[in-house]
Each structure stands twice: as structure tokens, then as C-alpha cells.
Scaffold this motif. Structure first.
Motif, PDB file in Angstrom:
ATOM      1  N   ARG A 288      -3.568  11.187   7.186  1.00  0.00           N
ATOM      2  CA  ARG A 288      -4.501  10.806   7.083  1.00  0.00           C
ATOM      3  C   ARG A 288      -5.352  12.032   5.603  1.00  0.00           C
ATOM      4  O   ARG A 288      -6.187  11.164   5.007  1.00  0.00           O
ATOM      5  CB  ARG A 288      -4.767  10.601   8.211  1.00  0.00           C
TER       6      ARG A 288
ATOM      7  N   LYS B  83       0.697  -1.260  -0.064  1.00  0.00           N
ATOM      8  CA  LYS B  83       0.053  -0.310   0.237  1.00  0.00           C
ATOM      9  C   LYS B  83       0.980   1.306  -0.059  1.00  0.00           C
ATOM     10  O   LYS B  83       0.799   1.905  -0.959  1.00  0.00           O
ATOM     11  CB  LYS B  83      -0.902  -0.404   0.917  1.00  0.00           C
TER      12      LYS B  83
ATOM     13  N   THR C 180      -5.706  12.880  -5.623  1.00  0.00           N
ATOM     14  CA  THR C 180      -6.086  14.292  -6.129  1.00  0.00           C
ATOM     15  C   THR C 180      -5.853  15.074  -4.826  1.00  0.00           C
ATOM     16  O   THR C 180      -6.193  16.298  -5.137  1.00  0.00           O
ATOM     17  CB  THR C 180      -7.467  14.083  -5.913  1.00  0.00           C
ATOM     18  N   GLN C 181      -6.126  14.721  -3.495  1.00  0.00           N
ATOM     19  CA  GLN C 181      -5.718  14.857  -2.214  1.00  0.00           C
ATOM     20  C   GLN C 181      -3.844  15.425  -2.851  1.00  0.00           C
ATOM     21  O   GLN C 181      -4.482  17.236  -2.458  1.00  0.00           O
ATOM     22  CB  GLN C 181      -6.664  14.024  -1.253  1.00  0.00           C
TER      23      GLN C 181
ATOM     24  N   ALA D 184      -6.324   8.817   3.942  1.00  0.00           N
ATOM     25  CA  ALA D 184      -7.265   8.367   3.769  1.00  0.00           C
ATOM     26  C   ALA D 184      -8.473   9.050   2.889  1.00  0.00           C
ATOM     27  O   ALA D 184      -9.068   8.240   3.155  1.00  0.00           O
ATOM     28  CB  ALA D 184      -7.594   8.680   5.409  1.00  0.00           C
ATOM     29  N   ALA D 185      -7.803   9.954   2.181  1.00  0.00           N
ATOM     30  CA  ALA D 185      -9.266  10.065   1.116  1.00  0.00           C
ATOM     31  C   ALA D 185      -9.239   8.616  -0.070  1.00  0.00           C
ATOM     32  O   ALA D 185      -8.686   8.062  -0.168  1.00  0.00           O
ATOM     33  CB  ALA D 185      -8.591  11.971   0.457  1.00  0.00           C
ATOM     34  N   LYS D 186     -10.374   9.498  -0.967  1.00  0.00           N
ATOM     35  CA  LYS D 186     -11.255   8.320  -1.530  1.00  0.00           C
ATOM     36  C   LYS D 186      -9.926   8.954  -2.333  1.00  0.00           C
ATOM     37  O   LYS D 186      -9.684   6.868  -3.135  1.00  0.00           O
ATOM     38  CB  LYS D 186     -12.388   9.280  -2.365  1.00  0.00           C
ATOM     39  N   SER D 187      -9.752   9.656  -2.816  1.00  0.00           N
ATOM     40  CA  SER D 187      -8.302   9.963  -4.153  1.00  0.00           C
ATOM     41  C   SER D 187      -6.935  10.409  -3.903  1.00  0.00           C
ATOM     42  O   SER D 187      -7.480  11.813  -4.180  1.00  0.00           O
ATOM     43  CB  SER D 187      -9.323  10.685  -5.477  1.00  0.00           C
ATOM     44  N   PRO D 188      -6.238   9.828  -3.294  1.00  0.00           N
ATOM     45  CA  PRO D 188      -4.559  10.249  -2.404  1.00  0.00           C
ATOM     46  C   PRO D 188      -4.333  11.457  -3.546  1.00  0.00           C
ATOM     47  O   PRO D 188      -4.048  12.292  -3.108  1.00  0.00           O
ATOM     48  CB  PRO D 188      -4.552   9.044  -1.745  1.00  0.00           C
TER      49      PRO D 188
END
Ligand code: S5P
Length: 471
Positions: free
Chosen positions: A441, A255, A451-452, A445-449
């Protein structure tokens, strides 16, 4: 104007012992002057010394609070000694030349960071000698806000010192001194005019306040860094235009590596916690190092060492993780004292660094302002090893060559349920002085790391550009 009788007596006495002379003189810097002060002679007149120190106490030192007094070397030293004895405040002495051996301390005497110190000086012209002493004291974490002076030559020194946050109170200004001497028949009106004209024409150059570290761009700070990792990190930030540190707080190597494939190009630093990884292996480290090279980021192992030096040196070099072999830098607490820095310094030779914990982001932590200041003073002795400080506050340290690593950041201010406190990018960069910003996080922990990560990178970089432009 009516002058204090004792001041008048002192002025006349200074004139009679040739501590103040009128005529044609050339100063050290080659400038011609119609008035010359040589207060070194006062040591030959105990009654003058006594009267100066009494008058400083009565006139200049009223309402001032200070833990120590420090005379600017050398003429003011005996006066500072008298004041120290009279006020029962301890004296500090600044060495003009730092010792080449032993402690290399520039300030002698016992003190603690956070205590205050009053400066004592004989004559102020440009203010530069007072400032040299102030800077050395401030480097040690001492607070210096006031100086008491026998004579202010009114040639720009007062202003220069004020700009540098030092207020001065003097017994005489040049104007009051010559006025007293004229009124008492010691000098003619013609001399007074000459001195006044000279004052108008001969102002000392302005000494600007040193630029604050947060005003400087990263590429400039790279030049000022003394630790090689700090230098590298400043340069990476400037080249990649990112001050984002990703905290990859994941427990599986796949991961972590997958995430870094996606976001590696957006970060300057990757922060690991090797001891939370369940399948840690040498192969993981090889691949992590490959990614670091490919995307040009550095690796910080956030081990937060906190043991005695001997144990830390084993933790750093041995065990399952062999951190010293792969991490560019590590975090460490100052709690155990200097032994921890000695251990980390000698454990690996070159190209490694330490982020020293001066503050924490979590609620209720036990770090006090004194602890923070002692941490910074301790680090100052290891300029080649210290990359910077993990801290939350721009006043924690001044040296522009160190990096402020600030965790506890998300796009909205909030808290988690275990005490972590989050501030916004604007707050940590513009107000709190963060240089490299740690986000865990908020990205992981974002849906799209991916993009974030881009969003964090852009937001943080905009704040940095604003900070440098504003100043
Ligand atoms: O004061 C601190 C120091 C550190 S290094 N507060 C912190 O949160 N950290 C670390 O930064 C912490 O161990 C974690 O790895 C990261 C913050 O993660 P986040 O998920 O809360 O953003």
C-alpha cells in the motif's frame, strides 16, 4: 604459583604415560616442535580418564549451562561420554565424514534447534578443529558458546575461538603444564625455555570470523546461492540497482498491468495474490510475463501454501491459477512439515523457488523462536528449492545464499487497523537484515505510485549501500 594438588598429579601422570613428550618432533603440518601431546593414549588408563573428567567438571564446567555435550572427534569422545554420564546431559556426536546415504546428518543424537551444546576437546592449537564442530552444530540451530579443553597450547587458538564467539576454559595452558613438570623435577629449565621460545615464534594463523551475510554485496551472494531463482534475483538487484519488491495487491488485471507499466523498471520482484484478482485469465498471465521480461523482474505468487503435501501439489499445479506455470517462486508456511517442501520440489522441475515463512509482520501472530528455528533447519535440507525466508529479523538465518524477504515496510513506522506493523527502510535493512523489501500500500495506494516507487527504490537502495559500506 600454587597449583591444585589434583592438577599436579594429573600433569605428572600425563608425563609418565607419554601423553606429553619433550624432544624434537615434527607436527602433521610439518612444523618442528619441542613438545608433543598425544592424548589418545589416555583410553588405556581409566584412572586418568576419570581424573580428567572430574577436574573438567570441578574446574572448567562450573557455572556453565548447556543441554548437550559434544566431543570434538576423536580423542575427546570418551571424555565427552564420561561428562555426559556424570552431568546427565545428553551427548551429541559429530561425524567427520557425512554419510553418502541415508539421512546425510552430520550430527548424531536427539536435539532441537535453540538448545545449547558444550564442546569438549583435548588439545587446542589453532582452534580450527573445535570450530569445525561448532560450525556443524550451529548449522543445526544449536547454540554453542563454550568449550572445555584439557590443554591450551597457547598458540592463538583461544583468540581464534573468542573471535568466533566461543569461550574456552582449559585445565592446563602450555605454560602451567611445563611449570608444574619443572617444579616436580620432570623436565629441566632448559626445556622450559625452549618451549617458551617456541611458543613465541610459532603462533597459529588467525581464523577470522566468517563474513556475515548482510555484509556481502548482492552480486557476491548470487555466486553463493544454490537455488536458481535466488541467483537470478540477486543478479537482477545488482544490475537494476533495486531491492524493491512491489506487492500488487489490486483486484483488477487492468489496474495491475497499468501499474506495472509505470513501475516495472524500478522493481526486482513483483508479488501477486492471484486469488484476490476478480478477472484472472490466461491473457493476464501472458501480459504479466511480457512485462516481467521487458522490465527484467521476477514474479512471486504469495499463496502462502499451508496444507498437506498432496493438496499443495494440486493447488500449485492445477485449478484456475496453475501457479507452477507462471510464478518464478511462491511463498509457503512450514507449519505442515517437510511434506510441503517435498510437494513443491517435485511439482515443477526446474527454475522455481520457495520463500519459506519463518516470521510474520503482523501483531499477535503465533510464531515462536523455536518455530522459526525449526523452519530454517527444515529449509536447509532443500538448498536447491529454497530461495529464501520471509522474515523480520537478521538472526533468523545465516546462509548468504538465501534471501531475506521482508514485508511490513513504509516510509514512516505505523500500523494499519488489521494488525499489520510497518517499519522504516532504515530499520528493516540496516538493523533487521532485509534483502528484498516488500512494499504494498505504501506505493499502490499513493496518489502517484510511480513517484512513490522511485522514492522507495532510492531510499531502500541507499540503505543497502550503507549496510555493505559500513561492514
Ligand atoms: O509477514 C508477512 C508476510 C507477507 S508475504 N506480512 C505481509 O504483510 N506479507 C504480505 O506483504 C501481505 O500479504 C501483503 O501482500 C504484503 C504487505 O502489503 P502492505 O500493503 O501492508 O505493504
Amino acid at each position: 604459583m600454587a597449583y591444585d594438588k589434583k592438577l599436579v598429579e594429573l600433569a605428572i601422570k600425563l608425563f609418565s604415560i607419554d601423553a606429553v613428550k619433550f624432544g624434537e618432533f615434527t607436527t602433521k603440518s610439518g612444523i618442528k616442535t619441542p613438545v608433543y601431546f598425544d592424548l589418545r593414549v589416555i583410553v588405556s588408563y581409566p584412572e586418568v580418564m576419570e581424573s580428567i573428567s572430574n577436574l573438567l567438571l570441578e574446574i572448567a564446567m562450573q557455572n556453565l549451562k548447556y543441554d548437550h555435550v559434544c566431543g570434538v572427534p576423536y580423542t575427546a569422545l570418551p571424555i565427552a561420554t564420561l561428562l555426559s554420564v556424570q552431568t546427565k546431559r545428553s551427548m551429541l556426536m559429530r561425524r567427520k565424514e557425512t554419510k553418502a546415504y541415508g539421512t546425510k546428518k552430520s550430527i548424531e543424537g536427539h536435539y532441537k534447534a535453540g538448545q545449547s551444546c558444550l564442546i569438549v576437546e583435548d588439545v587446542v592449537t589453532s582452534g580450527s578443529s573445535v570450530l569445525e564442530t561448532v560450525r556443524d552444530l550451529r548449522k543445526e540451530g544449536l547454540i554453542v558458546t563454550d568449550a572445555v579443553i584439557i590443554l591450551d597450547r597457547e598458540q592463538g587458538g583461544k583468540k581464534n575461538l573468542e573471535v568466533n564467539d566461543v569461550q574456552i576454559k582449559s585445565l592446563f595452558s602450555m605454560t602451567t603444564l611445563i611449570d608444574i613438570l619443572m617444579k616436580n623435577g620432570k623436565i629441566t629449565e632448559e626445556i622450559v625455555l625452549k618451549v617458551k621460545n617456541y611458543l613465541k615464534e610459532t603462533q597459529a594463523p588467525v581464523i577470522d570470523k566468517p563474513v556475515e551475510r548482510i555484509q556481502l554485496p548482492y552480486e557476491k551472494r548470487a555466486e553463493l546461492a544454490t537455488n536458481s531463482v535466488a541467483k537470478q534475483l540477486f543478479n537482477i538487484m545488482a544490475t537494476k540497482k533495486t531491492n524493491l519488491c512491489l506487492s500488487v495487491d489490486l483486484t483488477s488485471t487492468t489496474k495491475i498491468l497499468d501499474l506495472l507499466e509505470k513501475v516495472g523498471e524500478h522493481v526486482c520482484l513483483v508479488k501477486t495474490h492471484a486469488d484476490i484478482i476478480e478477472d484472472f485469465s490466461n491473457d493476464f498471465i501472458t501480459r504479466l510475463k511480457d512485462l516481467a521480461q521487458r522490465f527484467n523482474f521476477l514474479i512471486l505468487e504469495d499463496r502462502k501454501y499451508a496444507d498437506i503435501g498432496h493438496t499443495v501439489s494440486l493447488q500449485y499445479t492445477k485449478g484456475l491459477h496453475k501457479v507452477a506455470e507462471w510464478a518464478d517462486c511462491v511463498t509457503a508456511h512450514s507449519l505442515p512439515g517437510e511434506g510441503i517442501l517435498k510437494a513443491l520440489n517435485s511439482a515443477n522441475g526446474v527454475n522455481h523457488g520457495v520463500f519459506f515463512l519463518a516470521e510474520m509482520s503482523c501483531e499477535g501472530n503465533l510464531i515462536t523462536p523455536e518455530y522459526r528455528e525449526s523452519t530454517v533447519s527444515m529449509a536447509a535440507k532443500y538448498p536447491d528449492l529454497i530461495t529464501g525466508f520471509v522474515c523480520q529479523n537478521k538472526d533468523t538465518f545465516k546462509d548468504p545464499g538465501f534471501i531475506q524477504l521482508t514485508p511490513g515496510v513504509q516510509l514512516e513506522s505505523s500500523k494499519d487497523n488489521l494488525g499489520q506493523v510497518y517499519n522504516t527502510p532504515e530499520k528493516v535493512i540496516l538493523e533487521n537484515g532485509g534483502d528484498v523489501i516488500v512494499v504494498g500500500r505504501g506505493i499502490v495506494a499513493a496518489k502517484s505510485p510511480e513517484t512513490q516507487a522511485v522514492l522507495y527504490k532510492d531510499t531502500l537502495w541507499k540503505c543497502y549501500l550503507k549496510r555493505v559500506a559500513e561492514n
